[in-house]
Design an enzyme around this catalytic site. Structure first.
Site, mmCIF file in Angstrom:
data_model
loop_
_atom_site.group_PDB
_atom_site.id
_atom_site.type_symbol
_atom_site.label_atom_id
_atom_site.label_comp_id
_atom_site.label_asym_id
_atom_site.label_seq_id
_atom_site.Cartn_x
_atom_site.Cartn_y
_atom_site.Cartn_z
ATOM 1 N N HIS A 912 0.860 -1.187 0.000
ATOM 2 C CA HIS A 912 0.000 0.000 0.000
ATOM 3 C C HIS A 912 0.898 1.239 0.000
ATOM 4 C CE1 HIS A 912 -3.188 -2.708 2.040
ATOM 5 N NE2 HIS A 912 -3.333 -2.704 0.717
ATOM 6 N N GLU A 915 1.263 3.745 3.011
ATOM 7 C CA GLU A 915 1.779 3.267 4.298
ATOM 8 C C GLU A 915 3.302 3.355 4.277
ATOM 9 O OE1 GLU A 915 -0.015 -0.584 4.708
ATOM 10 O OE2 GLU A 915 -2.047 0.243 4.654
ATOM 11 N N GLU A 1094 1.786 -4.499 11.523
ATOM 12 C CA GLU A 1094 1.199 -3.174 11.365
ATOM 13 C C GLU A 1094 1.918 -2.177 12.260
ATOM 14 O OE1 GLU A 1094 -1.320 -2.399 9.398
ATOM 15 O OE2 GLU A 1094 -2.288 -4.280 8.863
#
EC number: 3.4.17.-
Length: 1218
Positions: A912, A915, A1094
């Site tokens: 992504h 990010e 994450e």
């Protein structure tokens, strides 16, 4: 003792007395002739209930029959006094003890009996007033506890009875008050509300309410609450609008506002607003509100209430009404699709991209024609209360329940013959190293040799960026290839006036001769273009900065000695490479002692275990790499932060505390646009859709730009003198994903508070509401030897705005709106060039530069490093594949065998583009793996690392937030990737399939991501048992036998990485994530330890960094700590006892222990892990927010059992090795 005994006897007597009286009353029920006795017994029970809590508790305790006796007597007796006594007893019982006793009365059938009593009493002529008052009072209290109360009341005919009582006894306030309370309860049922409306209840309510009066304020309050409940019905709301009651409500509100000087009737004023809020749920109501000048009335009254904190409920409700009635605006764009177009080689048959291409050109995809026709959901006022329940329901529905789908099973994919295409990417499995100059030619035990290093060759701008670097042979780095020489630079026509940089928060003293020079320097640095190459000022500038600035440069002498610079003063920059620490030597005096002390005294952030390699930033090399980077807009400019580089600031950046009232202040300023339209400038100052547009030259107007790699800004409109609306570009071949931003601002003035509003955000919530700040980079500060991104901005909030979002862009849903990120900035320097970003930018060219620097600087005798090309992207950029491990000690069989049998670790990142924190974590991992630290060498000897550091180069280059050029989320393509549309995913999966085919399954797969809704760093993994456990099928989960090894690595990281939070980890498999890398690699490839890691975009709420926003230092540290965790995992999972020299073992243990000492226990973090502000955060104006896709990833904040917290049996047997 005697006193306690007396009290006990007294309590026992009272208890026994109540029980006895109830038993006596139960016997009387069988004999209807003993009415006098029943009257006496009930009066005694009433006396005890009024005087003693113990009695009330005794009668409502579970197992007590007291309530049944009372209700039975009430149902059967004909004696009026007995009825009144029992009603009084029931009022005493339900008036105390909270809602539990009311629920107890409902459970015993009290609702039906009391409704029947109401109907029987209504048949008397005239009805007994006291019976009616008490019956209505009890029903009003127990009705909300009975889910079927509305139906029961309608079936029994009670609605008409209550309404007629109000009509017939209009002036009897004692009777009307409980009747109105019960009408409000009736109205919670929509059918009842419509029925009452048809019988004139709305008109009746407007006869009761009226202008300011000191009499009967209680009745006024209840009448307004009842009216607000009735007007939630669309039918009743239309009736109110047709009769002009919207104007009446506004008039009454203004009257109460003017006369209630002491604010004693705030609840009445709020009741009027609640009625307005209900009637404006329909389009006709909103139009009537606008026509009655309601916006200006509520705006003025709410502004007058701001000074009194107790009136905040009035301000907040007024704000909500005004936002709801604010006319829906069209986003000022010709189309919601991206300004840039990329023609795909093939068009998908289904999906959003196919719909985008099939959309007729005449269709307006920005706004729907009938966007405001649909009436707003009636449950809007419960939005905040129900949001968590909705999220939980969504998550439970999303959990995979099919055990067969959950069980990992290798899906037949490509054949062995097809997978042979990847053999050349695994030379480490076949190479015999006969042509390499290795450390030793004889097998011997490993002995660490400190910092032995090979030659370091730093690439210069004259080298061509290699596309495919093979392995390093004979201890020599890969040979250089000359690149074509640059073209002559052209003079930059856009010179702007620049003043000398000032230190943030302080002033800089400038030498007279330096002032004009630095002013010209920043003026000339208006743009770095790829066409500008060294020509006219080659003798005075460093190669990395040699641009034709279009003006002569005066030779300056430095006015202060710089101990870190060997020779300074003859030129602007010394040496071949730009070193940002030397930028102070431009003729500007270094900061005075006070300023220096203020920076140095700032509390230092914890240091990261640094690699001992050279700096990875080289401006000269970066420019050359950018020239070979292919973008859809064909960028020709370079952003200064990417050119100068970034170093972490030497101070901590705490999570920003949200000022009270900031959101309503911003919303009020938005509403002023409608009320004071003449104050709005509404001038376009930047437009990507208009190629011929030129930036205005007014001195008080900011100038914007985003035409550089990873930049994203589509349009800027000046609203007021210092306020700008910004619109972000959609992802290419998409019509949404507006979140990532990266743009340049110039032409500012110090001392001015500039407000920036990014008005087309889509997510329903953001960490900007919880202390996160955007990033800012100042060129003036970089020239002052402070080249870093810093968190900047005040008055930050995120809320739903009045710009309509079309159903085309909202997945078919109508009535959606965009959201605004707003922040205010005071620039410290005049005419600076500043950059703003959603998070720390990390471009594709930066990655290429870092990889090339790592390759050039590594020791080829110690480190096996390869940089291969995995594939080409859609636009022709290469996707790098990196292999890192330790070189075999010799080319003897034993060492070669050990080399080839090392387990694989497969890492990937940046699927992504928005990010960017994932790339900073990956940078930390790469630097650690290439460092000379003892644990890094041990780690390289333990594993072979296959790393795809950027899975979506095209998306990163072109400033996308989530998609590649195919317009699709690549992390949803792992099940069936298309080699033409998703080449990086197709070939990354092919690598994993190849490893599975040759029986070399990776021990760990981890995909680095960023998370915009949660704090800390955490992992998502895959577990059958925990997934089934979350479906509440405990019996099924007990039958599943599963190795708990997937929890080992996250638990290790929770001990050694201060930013990592174990309680935020989840191992649940969701249906919506079945096509992601984590689930596919686990299910199809068979990797048990398959993770998504994450990293927060905001900061941490636990551990060493609690209360701090996260920076690149902490992100890179996380990447290094991940490596240390892998080494410890090796010791836990090795089939053979894994012994290291004692000095290495102690080194790592010391590192782990030191981290544990400063890491506080983690806290259980929920989806919305933030405490509520004193000011209630209202994200939306009216409708329920769409369920964010990303929230599904939060499924299963799992609190493990003690057994599951423990390591598996095989792991426990090896814990002595740690």
């Amino acid at each position: 003792m005697s006193k306690l005994k007396v009290v006990g006897e007294k309590s026992l007597t009272n208890s026994s007395r109540v029980v006895g009286l109830l038993a006596q009353l139960e016997k009387i029920n069988t004999d209807s002739t003993e009415s006098d006795t029943a009257r006496y017994v009930t009066s005694k029970i009433l006396h005890l209930a009024q005087s003693q809590e113990k009695t009330r508790r005794e009668m409502t305790t579970k197992g007590s029959t007291g309530m049944e006796v009372l209700l039975s007597t009430l149902e059967n007796t004909k004696d009026l006094q007995t009825v009144l006594n029992i009603l009084s007893i029931l009022i005493e019982l339900v008036s105390s003890g909270g809602g539990r006793r009311a629920s107890f009365l409902v459970a015993k059938g009290g609702s039906q009996i009391l409704l029947q009593l109401l109907m029987n009493a209504s048949k008397d002529s005239p009805p007994h007033e006291e019976v009616m008052v008490q019956t209505h009072s009890i029903l009003a209290k127990i009705g909300p506890k009975d889910k079927k109360f509305g139906v029961k009341a309608r079936v029994n005919g009670a609605l008409t009875v209550t309404l007629n009582l109000v009509k017939q006894h209009f002036q009897n306030y004692r009777l009307v008050l409980p009747c109105l309370q019960l009408l409000r309860v009736y109205s919670t049922n929509s059918v009842n509300s419509v029925s009452l409306g048809k019988n004139g209840v709305v008109e009746l309510m407007f006869k009761i309410i009226g202008p300011f009066s000191k009499k009967n304020s209680g009745l006024m309050k209840v009448a307004l609450d009842t009216l607000a409940a009735l007007l939630k019905s669309k039918t009743n709301a239309r009736r109110a609008v047709d009769r002009g009651y919207v104007q009446v409500l506004l008039t009454i509100y203004v009257d109460w506002h003017r006369h209630d000087n002491r604010h004693r009737n705030m609840l009445i004023r709020k009741g009027i607003l609640q009625s307005l809020k209900s009637v404006t749920n329909i389009k006709l109501g909103r139009k009537a509100f606008i026509d009655a000048n309601g916006m200006k009335i509520l705006y003025n009254t709410s502004q007058e209430c701001l000074a009194v904190r107790t009136l905040d409920p009035l301000v907040n409700t007024s704000s909500l009404i005004m936002r709801k009635c604010f006319p829906k605006n069209r986003l000022p764009l010709p189309t919601i699709k991206s300004s840039f177009h990329f023609q795909l080689p093939i068009i998908p048959v289904t999906g959003p991209v196919a719909q985008l291409y099939s959309l007729p050109p005449e269709v307006d995809d920005v706004v729907d024609e009938s966007d405001d026709n649909d009436d707003i959901d009636l449950e809007v006022e419960n939005e905040l209360e129900n949001e968590d329940d909705l999220d939980q329901s969504f998550k439970n529905d999303d959990i995979e329940t099919d055990i067969n789908k959950l069980r990992p099973q290798q899906v037949p994919g490509r054949t062995i013959e097809e997978l042979k295409m990847y053999e050349h990417l695994f030379p480490e499995l076949v190479d015999d190293f006969q042509d390499y100059e290795l450390i030793s030619k004889e097998p011997k035990p490993f002995v660490f040799e400190g910092k032995a290093r090979g030659p370091i060759v730093v690439p210069t701008a004259g080298e061509e960026v290699p596309g495919n670097s093979g392995s390093v042979k004979k201890g020599v780095v890969m040979k250089e290839r000359a690149s074509p020489k640059g073209e002559e630079a052209k003079e930059d026509p856009k010179g702007h006036d620049r003043t000398l940089p000032q230190q943030l928060g302080g002033q800089s003293r400038v030498a007279p001769s330096a002032h004009s020079f630095n002013n010209d320097l920043v003026k000339a640095l208006d743009r770095i273009t790829l066409q500008n190459v060294p020509s006219q000022v080659a003798s005075g500038l460093n190669a990395g900065m040699r641009k034709d600035f279009g003006l002569p440069l005066t030779v300056l002498s430095c006015t202060k000695a710089c101990p870190h610079v060997a020779k300074c003063g003859s030129t602007l920059f010394e040496g071949r490479t730009v070193h940002l620490g030397k930028l102070c030597c431009t003729g500007v005096e270094t900061e005075d002692d006070e300023d220096t002390e203020s920076h140095s005294s700032t509390e230092q952030a914890p240091s990261v275990e640094a690699s001992d390699g050279p700096t990875l930033h080289d401006p000269d090399l970066y420019i050359e790499i950018v020239k070979n980077t292919k973008s859809v807009p064909e960028y020709s400019e370079v952003a200064y932060p990417d050119y100068f580089g970034h170093i972490p600031p030497p101070f901590k950046e705490p999570i920003l505390e949200r000022p009270y009232g900031v959101q309503r202040t911003k919303i009020a300023q938005d509403i002023e646009r409608l009320i004071h339209q003449n104050d709005i400038i509404d001038r376009v100052v930047y437009d990507l859709d208009n190629p011929t547009y030129t930036t205005p030259e007014e001195g008080d107007t900011l100038k914007f730009n985003s035409k550089f790699e990873s930049g994203n800004l589509r349009k800027v409109i000046q609203i007021r003198k210092s306020e700008y609306d910004l619109i972000l570009n959609s992802d290419i071949n998409s019509n949404h994903y507006h979140q990532w931003f990266y743009f340049e601002v110039s032409g500012m003035r110090p001392g001015v508070a500039y407000r920036f509003n990014i008005i087309n955000c889509e997510k329903s919530n953001s960490q900007f509401n919880y202390g996160m700040q955007p990033l800012m980079y100042s060129v003036q500060e970089a020239l002052n030897a402070r080249p870093w991104w810093i968190r900047m901005g005040t008055d930050i909030c995120y809320y739903k705005n009045h710009f309509s979002r079309s159903s085309v862009a909202a997945g078919g849903q109508k009535g959606k709106s965009y959201y605004t990120i707003t922040f205010t900035v005071n620039f410290p320097h005049k005419d600076d060039v500043c950059y703003f970003a959603y998070h720390y930018p990390y471009t594709y060219s930066t990655l290429q530069m870092h990889l090339q620097k790592l390759e050039s600087a590594h020791n080829p005798q110690q480190i096996y490093f390869r940089k291969d090309v995995l594939c080409e992207t859609l636009s022709g950029n290469i996707c790098p594949l990196v292999t890192i491990t330790a070189m075999p000690e010799s080319n003897y069989y034993e060492h070669i065998c050990q080399f080839r049998t090392r387990p694989y670790i497969f890492l990937s990142a940046r699927v992504h583009p928005g990010e960017t924190n994932a790339s900073w974590v990956m940078k930390g991992t790469l630097e650690y793996l290439m460092s000379n630290s003892p644990t890094a060498q041990s780690l390289r000897e333990s594993y072979i690392f296959k790393i795809v550091p950027m899975l979506n180069p095209d998306g990163v280059i072109n400033g996308n937030h989530r998609c590649s050029l195919s317009g699709e989320d690549l992390n949803r393509q792992w099940q069936s990737p298309n080699p033409e549309l998703h080449p990086t995913i197709y070939h990354a999966k092919g690598l994993l399939q190849y490893l599975a085919a040759v029986k070399r399954l990776p021990l760990v797969y981890c995909d680095y991501h960023g998370h915009s809704r949660k704090k800390n760093v955490f992992m998502y993994g895959c577990s059958i048992k925990e997934t089934v456990w979350h479906t509440h099928d405990n019996s099924a989960s007990c039958d599943i036998v599963e190795d708990m090894g997937y929890r080992t690595l996250p638990k290790i990281l929770s001990h050694i990485a201060p930013a990592f939070c174990m309680s935020s980890c989840s191992f649940v498999v969701e249906k919506s994530k079945e096509s992601t890398a984590r689930v596919v690699v686990w299910r199809e490839i068979g990797v048990q330890r398959s993770y998504t890691m994450e990293s927060t975009l905001c900061g941490c709420d636990q551990g060493r960094y609690k209360g701090l926003q996260i920076g690149t230092r902490e992100l890179e540290e996380m990447g290094a700590k991940f490596c240390v965790g892998l080494l410890r995992l090796k010791r836990l999972t090795s089939s053979l006892e894994y012994n290291l020299p004692s000095n290495l073992l102690d080194f790592e243990n010391d590192l782990i222990e030191s981290s544990c000492k400063v890491t506080s226990p983690t806290t259980y973090v929920l989806d919305e892990d933030e405490p509520r502000f004193l000011e209630e955060v209202d994200y939306s104006a009216e409708s329920n927010d769409e369920l964010d896709v990303e929230l599904a990833e939060n499924t299963g904040d799992y609190e493990p059992s003690a057994q599951e917290e423990a390591l598996s049996d095989s792991e426990v047997s090896r814990t002595h090795l740690i």
